[in-house]
Design a protein around this motif. Sequence first.
Motif, mmCIF file in Angstrom:
data_model
loop_
_atom_site.group_PDB
_atom_site.id
_atom_site.type_symbol
_atom_site.label_atom_id
_atom_site.label_comp_id
_atom_site.label_asym_id
_atom_site.label_seq_id
_atom_site.Cartn_x
_atom_site.Cartn_y
_atom_site.Cartn_z
ATOM 1 N N VAL A 1 0.842 -1.193 0.000
ATOM 2 C CA VAL A 1 0.000 0.000 0.000
ATOM 3 C C VAL A 1 0.884 1.251 0.000
ATOM 4 C CG1 VAL A 1 -1.574 1.377 1.412
ATOM 5 C CG2 VAL A 1 -2.012 -1.059 1.075
ATOM 6 N N HIS B 1 2.941 1.416 -3.518
ATOM 7 C CA HIS B 1 2.214 1.520 -4.770
ATOM 8 C C HIS B 1 0.980 2.413 -4.704
ATOM 9 C CE1 HIS B 1 4.892 -1.442 -6.404
ATOM 10 N NE2 HIS B 1 4.585 -2.302 -5.459
ATOM 11 N N ARG B 2 0.594 2.830 -3.519
ATOM 12 C CA ARG B 2 -0.632 3.614 -3.450
ATOM 13 C C ARG B 2 -0.488 4.918 -2.669
ATOM 14 N NH1 ARG B 2 -1.791 1.330 -7.103
ATOM 15 N NH2 ARG B 2 -3.518 -0.074 -7.609
ATOM 16 N N CYS B 3 0.646 5.120 -2.001
ATOM 17 C CA CYS B 3 0.737 6.286 -1.118
ATOM 18 C C CYS B 3 1.721 7.320 -1.638
ATOM 19 C CB CYS B 3 1.147 5.863 0.294
ATOM 20 S SG CYS B 3 -0.213 5.153 1.200
ATOM 21 N N VAL B 4 1.591 8.514 -1.076
ATOM 22 C CA VAL B 4 2.438 9.635 -1.455
ATOM 23 C C VAL B 4 3.907 9.282 -1.229
ATOM 24 C CG1 VAL B 4 3.045 12.018 -0.895
ATOM 25 C CG2 VAL B 4 0.650 11.314 -0.964
ATOM 26 N N ARG C 1 5.317 7.040 -3.913
ATOM 27 C CA ARG C 1 5.509 7.763 -5.168
ATOM 28 C C ARG C 1 6.785 8.583 -5.086
ATOM 29 N NH1 ARG C 1 1.548 9.883 -8.489
ATOM 30 N NH2 ARG C 1 0.498 7.898 -8.271
ATOM 31 N N TYR C 2 6.995 9.221 -3.941
ATOM 32 C CA TYR C 2 8.213 10.013 -3.757
ATOM 33 C C TYR C 2 9.451 9.120 -3.832
ATOM 34 C CZ TYR C 2 5.641 14.192 -2.234
ATOM 35 O OH TYR C 2 4.836 15.293 -2.178
ATOM 36 N N LEU D 1 9.862 6.281 -5.427
ATOM 37 C CA LEU D 1 10.140 5.902 -6.815
ATOM 38 C C LEU D 1 10.676 7.104 -7.597
ATOM 39 C CD1 LEU D 1 6.998 3.683 -7.350
ATOM 40 C CD2 LEU D 1 9.344 2.895 -7.537
ATOM 41 N N ALA D 2 10.086 8.271 -7.340
ATOM 42 C CA ALA D 2 10.515 9.477 -8.063
ATOM 43 C C ALA D 2 11.967 9.798 -7.752
ATOM 44 C CB ALA D 2 9.613 10.658 -7.697
ATOM 45 N N GLN E 1 14.262 7.376 -9.463
ATOM 46 C CA GLN E 1 14.377 7.531 -10.906
ATOM 47 C C GLN E 1 15.126 8.799 -11.277
ATOM 48 O OE1 GLN E 1 10.290 7.035 -11.704
ATOM 49 N NE2 GLN E 1 10.497 4.854 -12.077
ATOM 50 N N ASN E 2 14.864 9.879 -10.620
ATOM 51 C CA ASN E 2 15.490 11.149 -10.991
ATOM 52 C C ASN E 2 15.447 12.091 -9.797
ATOM 53 O OD1 ASN E 2 16.256 13.608 -12.056
ATOM 54 N ND2 ASN E 2 15.177 13.298 -13.980
ATOM 55 N N ALA F 1 12.906 15.281 -8.901
ATOM 56 C CA ALA F 1 12.058 15.182 -7.714
ATOM 57 C C ALA F 1 12.268 16.399 -6.827
ATOM 58 C CB ALA F 1 12.375 13.899 -6.947
ATOM 59 N N SER G 1 10.553 19.353 -8.005
ATOM 60 C CA SER G 1 9.118 19.271 -7.782
ATOM 61 C C SER G 1 8.756 19.485 -6.314
ATOM 62 C CB SER G 1 8.596 17.909 -8.234
ATOM 63 O OG SER G 1 8.887 17.725 -9.589
ATOM 64 N N GLY G 2 9.743 19.824 -5.508
ATOM 65 C CA GLY G 2 9.450 20.131 -4.120
ATOM 66 C C GLY G 2 9.496 18.935 -3.198
ATOM 67 N N VAL G 3 10.009 17.802 -3.680
ATOM 68 C CA VAL G 3 10.131 16.636 -2.806
ATOM 69 C C VAL G 3 11.379 16.808 -1.950
ATOM 70 C CG1 VAL G 3 10.439 14.132 -2.744
ATOM 71 C CG2 VAL G 3 9.035 15.170 -4.530
ATOM 72 N N ILE H 1 7.622 26.624 -3.764
ATOM 73 C CA ILE H 1 6.387 26.108 -4.365
ATOM 74 C C ILE H 1 5.182 26.516 -3.524
ATOM 75 C CG2 ILE H 1 5.126 23.978 -4.897
ATOM 76 C CD1 ILE H 1 7.916 22.765 -5.625
ATOM 77 N N ILE I 1 10.291 13.168 -14.718
ATOM 78 C CA ILE I 1 10.772 11.852 -14.328
ATOM 79 C C ILE I 1 10.390 10.929 -15.463
ATOM 80 C CG2 ILE I 1 10.548 10.027 -12.611
ATOM 81 C CD1 ILE I 1 10.388 12.291 -10.567
ATOM 82 N N MET J 1 8.199 7.734 -15.492
ATOM 83 C CA MET J 1 6.857 7.850 -14.921
ATOM 84 C C MET J 1 5.870 8.326 -15.983
ATOM 85 S SD MET J 1 7.111 9.188 -11.036
ATOM 86 C CE MET J 1 7.430 7.988 -9.755
ATOM 87 N N SER K 1 4.268 17.560 -7.869
ATOM 88 C CA SER K 1 4.585 18.716 -7.024
ATOM 89 C C SER K 1 3.509 19.015 -6.000
ATOM 90 C CB SER K 1 4.778 19.963 -7.884
ATOM 91 O OG SER K 1 5.843 19.768 -8.741
ATOM 92 N N GLY L 1 -2.463 10.219 3.060
ATOM 93 C CA GLY L 1 -1.332 9.575 2.422
ATOM 94 C C GLY L 1 -1.705 8.654 1.285
ATOM 95 N N ILE M 1 -3.114 7.958 -2.261
ATOM 96 C CA ILE M 1 -3.329 8.743 -3.476
ATOM 97 C C ILE M 1 -4.624 8.324 -4.152
ATOM 98 C CG2 ILE M 1 -2.397 9.342 -5.722
ATOM 99 C CD1 ILE M 1 0.377 8.609 -4.577
#
Lengths: 321, 502
Positions: free
Chosen positions: A174, A177-180, A183-184, A186-187, A190-191, A195, A198-200, B332, B349, B352, B361, B370, B372
């Motif tokens: 969860v 694959h489903r939460c913020v 996603r961060y 994986l982001a 990857q890059n 990221a 994008s404010g991560v 941001i 990215i 993605m 962002s 949390g 999505i």
Amino acid sequence: MKKDLGILLIFVVLCTVLALLNPRFLSATNLQNTARLVGMFGIFSMGIGFVIITGGIDLSSGSLFSLLGVLLAIGLVDHQLPWLLVVVGVLVLGGLLGLFHGLVITRLGIQPFIVTLCGLLWYRGMANFLADDSTKGFGNAEGFETLAHLATGNVLGVPVPFALLIVIGVVAWVVLHRCVYGRYLLAVGQNEEAARFSGVNTKRVVASAYVISGSLGAVSAIFFAFYANAVQPSSHGSFYELFGIAAAVLGGCSLRGGEGSVLGILIGAALLQVLKNLVNLLGIRSSLDFAVMGTVIFIGVVTDELLKRRKRTRLLRAPGA
Amino acid sequence: MTPQDDPILVMHGIDKRFSGVQALKSVDLAVHRGEVLALIGENGAGKSTLMNVLGGVIQPDAGRIEIDGRETTVGDVRHAMALGIAFIHQELHSLDNLDVAGNVFLGREPRYGGPLQLIDRCRLHAATVPYLGRLGLEVAPETPVASLSLAQRQQIEIARALALRARIIIMDEPTSSLTPAETHRLLDVINDLQATGVSVIYISHRLSEVEIVAHRVEVLRDGRNAGTLRRDEIRHQAMIRLMVGRDLSIPSQVQARAADEFLQIKDFRTEAYPDAAVSFSASRGQILGFAGLVGAGRSELARAICGMDARRAGGIYLAGRPVRITCARDAIDQGIYLVPEDRRKSGLIGPMTIRENVTLSDLGRYARLGWIRRAAETQAATQQCQAMNVAAPSVEARVSNLSGGNQQKVVLGKWLSMRPKVMFLDEPTRGIDVGAKAEIYHLMRRLADRGVAIVMISSDMEELLAVSDRIMVMHEGRITGTLEQEAFSEEAVMHLAVGGTP
């Protein structure tokens, strides 16, 4: 999901072959014991998988099992401390050591391989030192019978480590694959630069992966300690981090980061244990078990790569849709 | 020397399909000895595919290639090199850890010592000198490539092509990272090359360069030949008409809008230029053009203001109130967004999907505790794709599979799905085709009209003069002047960009 099909197929084929060659594979005792091992190895493999997704690596897990195992014995046996306190202490320490790795990696910018390699050496050395180079045993678990039962027992016939692995696996699935946060993760893998644009808070995300790895490592450490019922500080858990890394890679994590699935890591961890089981049940000389495992991992990874290539060329050559 | 009649290269009826998309449809191309052929077209028009066919990177589905009148197949990149075809890519492939000579002769170093295969450094360096001389490049063969400028590295790649005895050099967007002076230098080099009988296929979106350098222009549109222009027909408008089938429209600048100095930067010092204190302001409803040579410190300033890099000192004020920005998130949250220069490296990215990129962002808005909510994400991404006119099969497409223009639209869509107050756009139209450029200009203008303060960093002079309401010029970390619209001219901007006083 689709990506996990390959490894799932290999896993199913391997189990079928094993069951046909030696029916004892399907005996309740063997299944239970294998499931127990899958649980113990799967839990910390998941943590290593998270670290690998960020593009990092964690080499310290095996030594961590030894250090935490020794501390567990010192706390429970030597000092007779309340078991709940010791367990919480061990879990917190695992997380803190992970945090330490994460902070050094993100704040000082030192490569994860080096930082966790130092961890591998430190924790092994500390374990040897604290145990005075002698084996720490749990004996008959006087005073912490509940803990020993929990760690070595079953719930509804399912070994506790395996049951816990399923729970942790669902949560991890969860989260990834489903939460913020996932996603961060994986982001960032990857890059990282994109990221950050994008404010991560990329440093925090990376560091947290090591905290997860340390904490899940501590959970596995408790199971490993009670599974052996004794901790031989210089050999306990050694090479286990490589099982974790192998499970993650078999399960589709790329060492370059940014790729990986929870289901894949789980099946990867299970596959490795079934392989070990295969070596035993087929009567292959146990001195060969590492070689067998290496061969299967190698075949798996090469097949995966070849299949990917074929798919790519087929996509390029595909006639009009 | 003028191009001679017999073409050394003929490509005829080239077809190529990629997973159902017809990338090239019966395309013809001819290159003569000593000719500079400009190959132009919008992104996705098939220029890269055609050049990849010629360079042996991919195989065509149909068609034939003749070199020196003999039909041939270009099997792979090595084969292309053996045929005398060299490809200089937009992203340079020089090895920074080697010296100049090592790069020019990479893989073909003179050796000695028999089986030891030691590199003969003396002969290597001596052999490099003539090629550098031919390009008028004043660097020693033993200079490390890491210490060279981008323009010099590019020339090293040309030297490498010459050392490989290339007869046809393909240059893909060679000037996209060069300063105006370096661009002129490159155009001179191309002139010299063609005078010695080398042919050049020149791919560029900068039409003014094409006007200067090309003998002939071949235009592609949607994977087909759209037309050829002879030397005397090469005109800006004619090229654009063939590329897009219509004239490029740039929204006209507005005037008499009161400058409200919504964003104020006071005594700002970056790590790149710690001695230069920079102060400026940007107003809502205006596009502030930000000019300067490459390395003037514009991107660094924008990055520091937006919290990507640390700053030495300085204040940031929004509507007169000081704001604290220590990381990208802070900026941001204040509505200050930076659209970075390098889309692939910093803006997106790649693996993605469009959906995941658009929402990254502002992911908190699409999540509950949390978790999505994909439906909300999909809706927002779909909406942005429609608003930005992104050409993609669906929002689940990976952004790495999109063309440059569409990628830039996704980057912009990501920021526009939030509430921008100030937007820094760093080279927003670099490497983007004419049609998409116009869309981005209109978009910036619409944003300004909605009350956003736009700061557009650009090295494209035409763009700066045509799009900006005001132009601020930077030189070596300092702002050397600001031009109001009535003072706009190429000369005025260049004067300030090289450090002149207003």
